[in-house]
Scaffold this active site. Structure first.
Site, PDB file in Angstrom:
ATOM      1  N   HIS A 228       0.589  -1.179  -0.241  1.00 13.62           N
ATOM      2  CA  HIS A 228      -0.061   0.222  -0.090  1.00 13.62           C
ATOM      3  C   HIS A 228       1.055   1.169   0.134  1.00 13.62           C
ATOM      4  O   HIS A 228       0.755   2.104   0.869  1.00 13.62           O
ATOM      5  CB  HIS A 228      -0.927  -0.011   1.330  1.00 13.62           C
ATOM      6  CG  HIS A 228      -2.033   1.015   1.128  1.00 13.62           C
ATOM      7  ND1 HIS A 228      -2.042   2.328   1.018  1.00 13.62           N
ATOM      8  CD2 HIS A 228      -3.461   0.723   1.605  1.00 13.62           C
ATOM      9  CE1 HIS A 228      -3.207   2.725   1.037  1.00 13.62           C
ATOM     10  NE2 HIS A 228      -3.863   1.758   1.477  1.00 13.62           N
TER      11      HIS A 228
ATOM     12  N   GLU B  59      -1.047   0.656  -5.588  1.00 12.73           N
ATOM     13  CA  GLU B  59      -1.170  -0.614  -4.840  1.00 12.73           C
ATOM     14  C   GLU B  59      -1.172  -1.811  -5.425  1.00 12.73           C
ATOM     15  O   GLU B  59      -2.306  -1.977  -5.799  1.00 12.73           O
ATOM     16  CB  GLU B  59      -2.109  -0.147  -3.549  1.00 12.73           C
ATOM     17  CG  GLU B  59      -2.356   0.852  -2.964  1.00 12.73           C
ATOM     18  CD  GLU B  59      -3.830   0.990  -2.079  1.00 12.73           C
ATOM     19  OE1 GLU B  59      -4.150   0.144  -1.551  1.00 12.73           O
ATOM     20  OE2 GLU B  59      -4.099   2.166  -2.248  1.00 12.73           O
TER      21      GLU B  59
END
Length: 300
Positions: A170, A272
């Site tokens: 992330h 991500e």
């Protein structure tokens, strides 16, 4: 939460000018990796890359000034690890994005050569993790610093039963101003908008002008963030999933997050690599799966 002794870590795993451990915010142990190409910092809490700065460039990763550095709380920014679920759990009492980013990881090894500095961490099941997820597992994370920052997360099923998981790297990528950013490599890629539930197809380069939360399936596992304000491009490649999530909280959500500044949405964009519910991974006993991410900065 007990933290390892910094002096012992430096004696066992440190190397002058290349690998150094220190006590970070709230006592969380942090290791700095360095070589002629770049420096980066990794928190052993969460297996969390905090910073990455290639030689000749400014910081690549965004870290919120309001981030909470507290055991049991996620760090806002850098490269959080979402595992064994990405997003909310079916049980709302369980932590968002899983528990891997909320636990202390074990340090396995550090290595370096003339061009490479590397760190390897691990996390395995325990009495605590079985409260969240009833499976035996082993996670290994390799952080490799050379001309790129390369991350490799391997999940191994140590149970007697199959299990299914979702996951993501992330990364919060730092930008000068979100209005000057374009993302290339997604042209003609199909996506699902997680805000509206609608499907679509990207036309041309992606620009961000509102809250964004989309799951893309690009033709190739790569993209590039072009930042006109910084005169920099960040090239990203990934393996282990066909999907890339693009996220920016924008104005209202930024104000609603206690660990995120009201105006900080202008300074970041998340790209991500993720195994979402549509690309969840099922492993039989003894099997393993690896998700990778690599970042490289160039001047434009």
């Amino acid at each position: 939460m007990n933290f390892p002794d910094i002096d012992i870590l430096n004696k066992r795993f440190g190397a002058p000018g290349r690998i150094a451990f220190r006590s970070g915010e709230a006592g969380l142990p942090v290791v700095t990796l360095a070589n002629r190409y770049a420096t980066c910092e990794v928190s052993l809490y969460g297996g969390h890359v905090l910073s990455y700065r290639p030689t000749g460039h400014g910081p690549v990763l965004f870290l919120s000034k309001k981030s909470l550095f507290e055991p049991g709380k996620p760090i806002r920014g850098g490269v959080p690890l979402c595992w064994p679920w990405f997003g909310p759990s079916p049980d709302p009492a369980l932590p968002l994005h899983g528990f891997a980013r909320l636990l202390q990881w074990d340090l396995c090894a550090t290595e370096y050569s003339s061009d490479v500095t590397e760190l390897r961490l691990s996390l395995s099941d325990s009495e605590l993790t079985r409260r969240y997820w009833p499976f035996a597992f082993e996670l290994s994370l390799a952080v490799r610093l050379d001309q790129r920052l390369a991350l490799e997360l391997t999940t191994a099923n140590r149970d007697t039963r199959p299990f299914t998981f979702t996951q993501a790297f992330h990364p919060y990528l730092r930008v000068r101003n979100i209005m000057d950013v374009t993302v290339h490599g997604l042209d003609q890629a199909s996506f699902v908008d997680r805000l509206s539930g609608q499907a679509g197809r990207q036309e041309g380069a992606l620009v961000i002008r509102a809250e964004t939360d989309r799951v893309y399936t690009p033709a190739k596992p790569e993209c590039a963030l072009h930042d006109a304000g910084l005169g920099r491009a960040l090239a990203m490649t990934f393996t282990g999933t066909p999907q890339l999530v693009v996220w920016n909280p924008w104005i209202a959500k930024a104000k609603a997050m206690p660990d995120f500044g009201d105006e900080e949405y202008t300074s970041m964009l998340c790209l991500e690599p993720a195994n979402t519910a549509d690309s969840a991974v099922t492993l039989a006993p003894g099997q393993q799966h690896t998700l990778t991410l690599a970042l490289q900065a160039t001047l434009t």
